[in-house]
Write a protein that holds these residues in place. Structure first.
Motif, PDB file in Angstrom:
ATOM      1  N   VAL A  24       0.899  -1.198  -0.219  1.00 46.99           N
ATOM      2  CA  VAL A  24       0.061  -0.079  -0.061  1.00 46.99           C
ATOM      3  C   VAL A  24       0.760   1.076  -0.008  1.00 46.99           C
ATOM      4  CG1 VAL A  24      -1.771   1.345   1.482  1.00 46.99           C
ATOM      5  CG2 VAL A  24      -1.739  -1.183   1.064  1.00 46.99           C
ATOM      6  N   ALA A  27      -1.211   6.863   0.497  1.00 46.73           N
ATOM      7  CA  ALA A  27      -2.384   6.831   1.284  1.00 46.73           C
ATOM      8  C   ALA A  27      -2.933   8.319   1.327  1.00 46.73           C
ATOM      9  CB  ALA A  27      -2.338   5.926   2.510  1.00 46.73           C
ATOM     10  N   VAL A  32      -6.109   5.593  -2.158  1.00 40.84           N
ATOM     11  CA  VAL A  32      -4.793   4.702  -1.769  1.00 40.84           C
ATOM     12  C   VAL A  32      -4.290   4.045  -3.167  1.00 40.84           C
ATOM     13  CG1 VAL A  32      -6.363   2.998  -0.934  1.00 40.84           C
ATOM     14  CG2 VAL A  32      -4.093   3.198  -0.126  1.00 40.84           C
ATOM     15  N   VAL A  34      -2.661   0.610  -4.156  1.00 36.95           N
ATOM     16  CA  VAL A  34      -2.618  -0.675  -3.772  1.00 36.95           C
ATOM     17  C   VAL A  34      -1.762  -1.486  -5.060  1.00 36.95           C
ATOM     18  CG1 VAL A  34      -4.381  -1.053  -2.294  1.00 36.95           C
ATOM     19  CG2 VAL A  34      -4.784  -1.657  -4.433  1.00 36.95           C
ATOM     20  N   ILE A  43      -7.163   3.364  -5.682  1.00 38.95           N
ATOM     21  CA  ILE A  43      -8.701   3.420  -5.454  1.00 38.95           C
ATOM     22  C   ILE A  43      -8.906   4.882  -4.967  1.00 38.95           C
ATOM     23  CG2 ILE A  43     -10.541   2.450  -3.998  1.00 38.95           C
ATOM     24  CD1 ILE A  43      -9.236   0.513  -6.045  1.00 38.95           C
ATOM     25  N   VAL A  51     -11.020   6.660   2.663  1.00 38.24           N
ATOM     26  CA  VAL A  51     -10.474   5.299   2.758  1.00 38.24           C
ATOM     27  C   VAL A  51     -10.280   4.911   4.382  1.00 38.24           C
ATOM     28  CG1 VAL A  51      -8.400   3.762   2.358  1.00 38.24           C
ATOM     29  CG2 VAL A  51      -9.061   5.323   0.569  1.00 38.24           C
ATOM     30  N   SER A  53      -8.166   3.192   6.283  1.00 38.73           N
ATOM     31  CA  SER A  53      -6.850   2.390   6.255  1.00 38.73           C
ATOM     32  C   SER A  53      -6.771   0.949   7.070  1.00 38.73           C
ATOM     33  CB  SER A  53      -5.782   3.277   6.488  1.00 38.73           C
ATOM     34  OG  SER A  53      -5.784   3.856   7.930  1.00 38.73           O
ATOM     35  N   THR A  56      -7.702  -1.777   4.774  1.00 34.24           N
ATOM     36  CA  THR A  56      -7.001  -2.183   3.520  1.00 34.24           C
ATOM     37  C   THR A  56      -6.066  -3.218   3.720  1.00 34.24           C
ATOM     38  OG1 THR A  56      -7.323   0.113   3.097  1.00 34.24           O
ATOM     39  CG2 THR A  56      -5.469  -1.067   1.840  1.00 34.24           C
ATOM     40  N   VAL A  65     -10.187  -2.741  -0.511  1.00 32.33           N
ATOM     41  CA  VAL A  65     -10.390  -1.547   0.176  1.00 32.33           C
ATOM     42  C   VAL A  65     -11.787  -1.192   0.652  1.00 32.33           C
ATOM     43  CG1 VAL A  65      -9.657   0.878  -0.005  1.00 32.33           C
ATOM     44  CG2 VAL A  65      -8.318  -0.638  -1.639  1.00 32.33           C
ATOM     45  N   LEU A  67     -14.042   1.782   2.286  1.00 29.22           N
ATOM     46  CA  LEU A  67     -14.079   3.281   2.188  1.00 29.22           C
ATOM     47  C   LEU A  67     -15.420   3.643   2.968  1.00 29.22           C
ATOM     48  CD1 LEU A  67     -13.349   2.554  -0.996  1.00 29.22           C
ATOM     49  CD2 LEU A  67     -12.607   4.976  -0.935  1.00 29.22           C
ATOM     50  N   THR A  90     -16.852  -0.742  -1.105  1.00 35.03           N
ATOM     51  CA  THR A  90     -15.526  -1.749  -1.096  1.00 35.03           C
ATOM     52  C   THR A  90     -15.207  -1.693  -2.556  1.00 35.03           C
ATOM     53  OG1 THR A  90     -16.973  -3.904  -1.490  1.00 35.03           O
ATOM     54  CG2 THR A  90     -16.883  -2.999   0.632  1.00 35.03           C
TER      55      THR A  90
END
Length: 230
Positions: A24, A27, A32, A34, A43, A51, A53, A56, A65, A67, A90
């Motif tokens: 990751v 961020a 974020v 990935v 994303i 996000v 975190s 994740t 992820v 959110l 998601t």
């Protein structure tokens, strides 16, 4: 429409929990990046979402992820109190793209047919019982397949809305599955949820557009090398 703090916590606890996972980077509250199978995928969240975190996760098979509402995640303190957004989002990123998962995923059209099969309904449902899952509608636009699902089976979280949208899109050679997650107490019109997921897909697509390279110098403007003095 509001989602309770307890409900948001349950979603986060159920879907995954990881702290500062490997793979990751970049961020920020609303985005974020990935690493999915060696390919960076960003994303990005629509307005009002941030996000989570802690939820994740990146593994050898892809990334996940979650959110949620920025206010509930303590990532936003609006000057004027606003209603909570009433849903979670998601994103699941596979380590391959369309065509890498066999005949069912050669194209979005193939995937649309597949989700109507028993195995496909089990995949897009939440309880794993295809007999309790109905596909209420599908729509493809701007490179995204949207599927409206009704799952009347056992829900992973008490109070989860049995109707929800899923979306499938390919980004930089990786197949993404996105979804919105609501609760009975915050039931929203399916078209409103659809607009939310379209905004999520658009944010992801725009966040992964190729960066423009340096502008080449026109051939006629290239200066000829000077002859050595003397």
């Amino acid at each position: 429409m509001r989602i309770s703090e307890a409900g948001a916590a349950l979603v986060a606890a159920f879907l995954l929990a990881a702290c500062d996972p490997a793979g990751v980077s970049g961020a920020a509250p609303g985005r974020v990046t990935v690493n999915a199978g060696g390919q960076p995928i960003t994303i990005a969240a629509p307005a009002g979402f941030c996000v989570d975190s802690r939820s994740t996760s990146v593994t050898s098979t892809g990334a996940f992820v979650l959110l949620g509402d920025c206010v509930l995640l303590d990532k936003e303190a609006p000057a004027v109190p606003r209603p909570t957004v009433g849903a979670a989002l998601t994103a699941s990123v596979s380590s391959g793209g369309l065509g890498d998962g066999g005949p069912a995923t050669q194209s979005l059209a193939d995937l649309e047919r597949y989700v109507r099969t028993p195995r496909g309904r089990a995949m897009v449902g939440r309880g794993g019982d295809p007999d309790r899952v109905r596909i209420l509608a599908t729509e493809t636009r701007a490179g995204v397949l949207y599927v409206l699902v009704e799952d009347r089976g056992a829900q992973p979280i008490v109070g989860a809305d049995p109707r929800f949208w899923r979306g499938f899109l390919e980004v930089n050679g990786r197949l993404l599955g996105i979804s919105e997650f609501g609760f009975d107490e915050t039931r929203r019109d399916p078209r409103e949820s659809f607009v939310l997921l379209v905004g999520f897909a658009d944010a992801i697509q725009r966040a992964n557009l190729p960066r423009p390279g340096p502008t080449p110098t026109p051939a006629g403007n290239v200066a000829s090398p000077r002859a050595p003095a003397g």
